[in-house]
Every structure is written in C-alpha cells, then in structure tokens.
Design a protein around this motif. Structure first.
Motif, short mmCIF file in Angstrom:
data_model
loop_
_atom_site.label_atom_id
_atom_site.label_comp_id
_atom_site.label_asym_id
_atom_site.label_seq_id
_atom_site.Cartn_x
_atom_site.Cartn_y
_atom_site.Cartn_z
N TYR A 63 0.96 -1.34 -0.14
CA TYR A 63 0.17 -0.18 -0.14
C TYR A 63 0.53 1.30 -0.03
N ARG A 64 1.63 1.23 0.52
CA ARG A 64 2.91 2.89 0.81
C ARG A 64 3.72 2.57 -0.39
N GLU A 65 3.70 1.52 -1.40
CA GLU A 65 4.68 1.61 -2.31
C GLU A 65 3.87 2.12 -3.54
N GLY A 66 2.77 1.68 -3.15
CA GLY A 66 1.50 2.34 -4.51
C GLY A 66 1.28 3.55 -3.89
N ARG A 67 1.07 4.14 -2.74
CA ARG A 67 0.69 5.28 -2.25
C ARG A 67 2.25 5.90 -3.28
N LEU A 68 3.49 5.64 -2.84
CA LEU A 68 4.00 6.61 -3.53
C LEU A 68 4.29 6.01 -4.77
N SER A 69 4.06 5.80 -5.59
CA SER A 69 4.44 4.91 -6.76
C SER A 69 4.82 6.69 -7.73
N PRO A 70 3.63 7.63 -7.80
CA PRO A 70 3.68 8.58 -8.45
C PRO A 70 5.27 10.01 -7.55
N ALA A 71 4.92 9.27 -6.39
CA ALA A 71 6.14 10.72 -6.21
C ALA A 71 7.61 10.82 -6.86
N SER A 72 7.91 11.67 -6.67
CA SER A 72 9.49 12.19 -7.38
C SER A 72 10.51 11.09 -6.39
N ASP A 73 11.70 11.30 -6.80
CA ASP A 73 12.85 10.75 -6.02
C ASP A 73 13.27 11.46 -4.67
N ALA A 74 13.04 13.06 -5.46
CA ALA A 74 13.16 14.16 -4.29
C ALA A 74 11.88 13.74 -3.11
N GLU A 75 10.97 13.48 -3.38
CA GLU A 75 9.57 12.88 -2.04
C GLU A 75 10.44 12.02 -2.03
N ARG A 76 10.85 10.61 -2.34
CA ARG A 76 10.80 9.37 -1.72
C ARG A 76 12.50 9.28 -0.93
N PHE A 77 13.15 9.68 -1.48
CA PHE A 77 14.69 10.37 -0.32
C PHE A 77 13.94 10.62 1.09
N ALA A 78 12.87 11.91 0.50
CA ALA A 78 12.76 12.66 1.98
C ALA A 78 11.75 11.67 3.43
#
Length: 102
Positions: A63-78
């Motif tokens: 669920y978490r990975e699916g929710r962050l799927s469209p997230a940019s690399d900066a958001e994933r790093f944060a």
C-alpha cells in the motif's frame, strides 16, 4: 521341578512382563493425549499468527509503495530520511577566538 515347569514359568514371566509394558504404554498415551492436543493447537495458533502478521506487513508495504508510486525521487528520499530518523545537521564548532579570549 522339571524342565517343562521351568519353561512354563519362564513363558509366564515373559507374558506378564509384556502385558505390564503394554499396559504402561497405553496408560501413558492416554494421560498425555490432552497435552499433545494442546501442543498441536498452540503450534497451529502460532502458525496462524505468523501468517496473519506477514500478510498485514506485505499489505502495508504494498500500500505504501503504491501510494508513493507517482512520487518524485526527492519525495522518496525525504520519506527514507524521515523513516530512519537521519539527521544531516553538522556538529556545531566552537569558535577558537572565543576560547582563547576566555
């Protein structure tokens, strides 16, 4: 006592001993049956709990990975930094001039 009497006495001893061993085994099996059933129940419960935990963990991760799927690399790093409580602030340095003046 004749030889035949000794043989009969020996056979009676074997029959009595075998009967007592079998009776003991049946008695032990009967007394430990409840403990074996309880142990099996606990083993099944532990397996069910482990399976349920793994299922919920996989669901939360997906669920978490699916929710962050469209997230940019900066958001994933944060998100990565926030999850692991990483602090990038440098250590404060003391002013050398202030130390010598004191």
């Amino acid at each position: 006592m004749s030889v035949f009497g000794g043989i009969l006495l020996f056979a009676a001893g074997i029959a009595t001993g075998s009967g007592l061993i079998i009776a003991n085994r049946v008695n032990v099996q009967k007394e430990t049956a409840q403990l074996r059933r309880e142990n099996e129940h606990l083993r099944n419960s532990a397996w069910q709990d482990k399976l349920e935990y793994a299922t919920h963990k996989a669901y939360r991760q997906g669920y978490r990975e699916g929710r962050l799927s469209p997230a940019s690399d900066a958001e994933r790093f944060a998100e990565f930094v926030e999850d692991r409580n990483i602090d990038f602030r440098g250590q404060r340095r003391r002013d050398r001039c202030a130390e010598t003046n004191s």
